[in-house]
Scaffold this motif. Structure first.
Motif, short mmCIF file in Angstrom:
data_model
loop_
_atom_site.label_atom_id
_atom_site.label_comp_id
_atom_site.label_asym_id
_atom_site.label_seq_id
_atom_site.Cartn_x
_atom_site.Cartn_y
_atom_site.Cartn_z
N UNK A 437 12.14 11.26 7.03
CA UNK A 437 13.42 11.22 7.65
C UNK A 437 13.52 12.20 8.97
N UNK A 438 12.46 12.92 9.39
CA UNK A 438 12.24 13.59 10.52
C UNK A 438 11.85 12.79 11.87
N UNK A 439 12.62 13.05 12.80
CA UNK A 439 12.48 12.54 14.10
C UNK A 439 11.20 13.02 14.81
N UNK A 440 10.42 12.17 15.48
CA UNK A 440 9.31 12.92 16.15
C UNK A 440 9.79 13.89 17.23
N UNK A 441 11.02 13.95 17.46
CA UNK A 441 11.71 14.77 18.53
C UNK A 441 12.14 16.17 17.95
N UNK A 442 12.01 16.26 16.91
CA UNK A 442 12.12 17.74 16.31
C UNK A 442 11.02 18.42 16.75
N UNK A 443 9.99 17.97 17.14
CA UNK A 443 8.81 18.61 17.43
C UNK A 443 8.93 19.20 19.14
N UNK A 444 9.10 20.36 19.21
CA UNK A 444 9.54 20.84 20.44
C UNK A 444 8.84 20.38 21.70
N UNK A 447 9.03 14.91 24.20
CA UNK A 447 10.30 14.51 24.96
C UNK A 447 9.73 13.27 25.62
N UNK A 448 10.83 12.46 26.06
CA UNK A 448 10.67 11.33 26.92
C UNK A 448 10.51 11.72 28.51
N UNK A 449 9.76 11.23 29.31
CA UNK A 449 9.60 11.45 30.55
C UNK A 449 10.41 10.60 31.36
N UNK A 450 11.27 11.03 32.66
CA UNK A 450 12.02 9.95 33.41
C UNK A 450 10.84 8.84 34.03
N UNK A 451 11.69 7.66 34.02
CA UNK A 451 11.24 6.43 34.29
C UNK A 451 11.31 6.36 35.73
N UNK A 452 10.52 5.59 36.32
CA UNK A 452 10.55 5.45 37.94
C UNK A 452 11.24 4.10 37.99
N UNK A 453 12.02 4.08 38.76
CA UNK A 453 12.75 2.73 39.21
C UNK A 453 13.92 2.71 38.41
N UNK A 454 14.87 1.74 38.64
CA UNK A 454 16.10 1.48 37.81
C UNK A 454 16.39 0.04 38.19
N UNK A 455 17.41 -0.58 37.28
CA UNK A 455 17.92 -1.91 37.48
C UNK A 455 18.99 -1.96 36.55
N UNK A 456 19.88 -3.09 37.02
CA UNK A 456 21.07 -3.39 36.28
C UNK A 456 20.97 -4.57 35.42
N UNK A 457 19.83 -5.15 35.36
CA UNK A 457 19.77 -6.20 34.45
C UNK A 457 19.92 -5.94 33.09
N UNK A 458 20.28 -6.93 32.50
CA UNK A 458 20.35 -6.80 30.97
C UNK A 458 19.79 -7.94 30.39
#
Length: 474
Positions: A437-444, A447-458
């Motif tokens: 039940x522990x998230x991997x993000x409990x390890x200090x 963390x996610x890195x910023x993604x390059x590019x962006x889009x409004x597609x869905x």
């Protein structure tokens, strides 16, 4: 006087009141204690049993003792605050006083409760499918956001078996990488599954960041996917519908397996499974050829397809027509059509994509119901990076993808084994020690890195994967 006061202060954690109209002979209040009041030495005698010459002094001592200087009508509140116990007339018969029962139940009959439809407020529609509509909602019990999957019931057909299967499976699954089922509400018209609310899914995330995801983020997403799959596979559960729309992504980057409507929980492998499972783009070739004899390897093909899609930015095998077209795309290894070649011509080619199968590369393929050798053009295998070039830019990615994308089902890497592949060697060792039940993000350091590019597609409500999708998160 001093001696009597000291005696009372030592024993005044228990006090007895006598009240004619209360329905109790003695009320024993034990301050900050859960021990039961038993025996005559645990109750101080009422005032009418004390000699007249000492009664006034006892009364003065009692009235000066602050915690108990309260009108008789406040005795119940003292009981509640100090874990009191009560000796009633009815104690000898083993029955609890009706007054006490009412006091011990703090919730009002009209207050929101789990399992009730009016305990949740619908905020907005998130998606609609063939048999269910998903809403964003809010719990009136605890104020948290939820996702309400409302399944329509029809008298002639009853409750859809997929809903029953999903609810029964999810009730027993508790893992940080599996969507949490909070509540189940059953009415005459609907069955509502109440899930934790997760704001997006991998399909929408990839559409927002086209051209392939950050390699470090791909690694974290894949690790979480394998972690969730390993958990359910160890419990003999097959998901059977892995695709980006069914992988939820939280705002912190936590990935959660969702939509267990096609999942099965039986001893695996089994000969009774359907081959009408998994959205076309992520369906393995053995199932496309009619096999119903599959196990956890069914899900691992989908993992390979999703892995390639996250890195490359496009679907691995985007069939546009039918099963035949989908198989052609899987078997296609190069754009050049070739004649049949002996298998020794391909010796030493590791990390290859596919090629048209034969008994040499896929034992038993000729016995599959839909395999007709004359229907398929023969293609040779080639390196995966020749089909998806970005695999060659990430250490060990090509080798791991090739272990998932094996036409012969028994050659596919399991989820548990994949977690220990060299591709994940740069991750902190603590990730393999986390409780379910522990998230991997409990390890200090994770963390996610910023993604390059962006889009409004869905994602569209009806995709081109060969079947309609509700585009819902659950």
């Amino acid at each position: 006087m001093k001696k009597l006061r000291r005696t009372l202060s030592e024993s005044f954690s228990r006090i007895a009141f006598k009240k004619e109209d209360s329905g109790f002979d003695e009320i024993c209040v034990t301050k900050m204690s859960t021990r039961s009041c038993q025996g005559s030495d645990s109750v101080i005698k009422p005032l009418d049993t004390i000699p007249e010459d000492r009664k006034v002094r006892v009364q003065r001592t009692q009235s000066g003792f602050d915690p108990f200087e309260k009108p008789a009508g406040q005795v119940k509140r003292v009981h509640s605050e100090n874990n009191a116990c009560i000796n009633a007339k009815s104690s000898s018969s083993g029955k609890e006083s009706p007054k006490l029962r009412r006091h011990s139940s703090p919730s009002s009959p009209t207050s929101p409760k789990f399992g009730k439809a009016d305990s949740y407020e619908k905020l907005e529609k998130l998606g609609e499918g063939s048999y269910a509509t998903v809403y964003k909602g809010k719990s009136k019990v605890n104020g948290k956001l939820v996702a309400l999957k409302v399944i329509r019931l029809q008298e002639e057909e009853g409750t859809p078996f997929t809903a029953i299967r999903e609810a029964s499976l999810l009730k027993g699954l508790k893992h940080s990488n599996i969507v949490l089922l909070h509540d189940i509400i059953h009415t005459k018209e609907t069955l509502t599954l109440v899930f934790e609310y997760v704001h997006t899914d991998l399909c929408q995330y990839m559409d927002k960041h086209p051209g392939g995801l950050h390699p470090d983020n791909v690694r974290l997403f894949l690790f979480q996917l394998l972690r969730g799959l390993s958990y359910i596979h160890q419990r003999y559960i097959l998901h059977r519908d892995l695709k980006p729309q069914n992988l939820l992504i939280s705002d912190t980057g936590e990935l959660k397996l969702a939509d267990f409507g096609l999942a099965r929980a039986k001893s695996v492998p089994s000969h009774t499974y359907s081959n009408e499972v998994v959205t076309l783009w992520y369906r393995p070739p053995d199932v496309l050829l009619g096999s119903t004899d599959y196990s956890t390897c069914l899900d691992m093909w989908g993992v390979g397809c999703i892995f390639v899609e996250m890195i490359q930015g496009v679907a691995a095998f985007p069939g546009m027509k039918d099963i035949q077209d989908q198989l052609e795309r899987i078997f296609l290894a190069s754009m050049l059509e070739i004649t049949k070649l002996p298998m020794e011509s391909f010796a030493g080619l590791d990390n290859t994509v596919l090629g048209t199968p034969s008994e040499d590369t896929w034992p038993g393929v000729h016995s599959l119901p839909h395999f007709k050798p004359d229907r398929f053009t023969v293609y040779s295998p080639k390196k995966l990076r020749q089909a998806w070039n970005k695999l060659g830019y990430v250490d060990h990615a090509e080798e791991l993808a090739s272990r998932f994308l094996q036409c012969f089902p028994k050659n596919r890497l399991s989820a548990q084994a994949a977690l220990h592949h060299e591709y994940f060697s740069h991750l902190p060792p603590r990730l393999w020690e986390l409780p379910d039940m522990s998230s991997i993000f409990t390890v200090p350091t994770v963390k996610l890195q910023p993604e390059s590019g962006d889009s409004i597609q869905v994602c569209s409500k009806t995709n081109s994967h060969g079947k309609a999708t509700s585009n819902s998160k659950h």
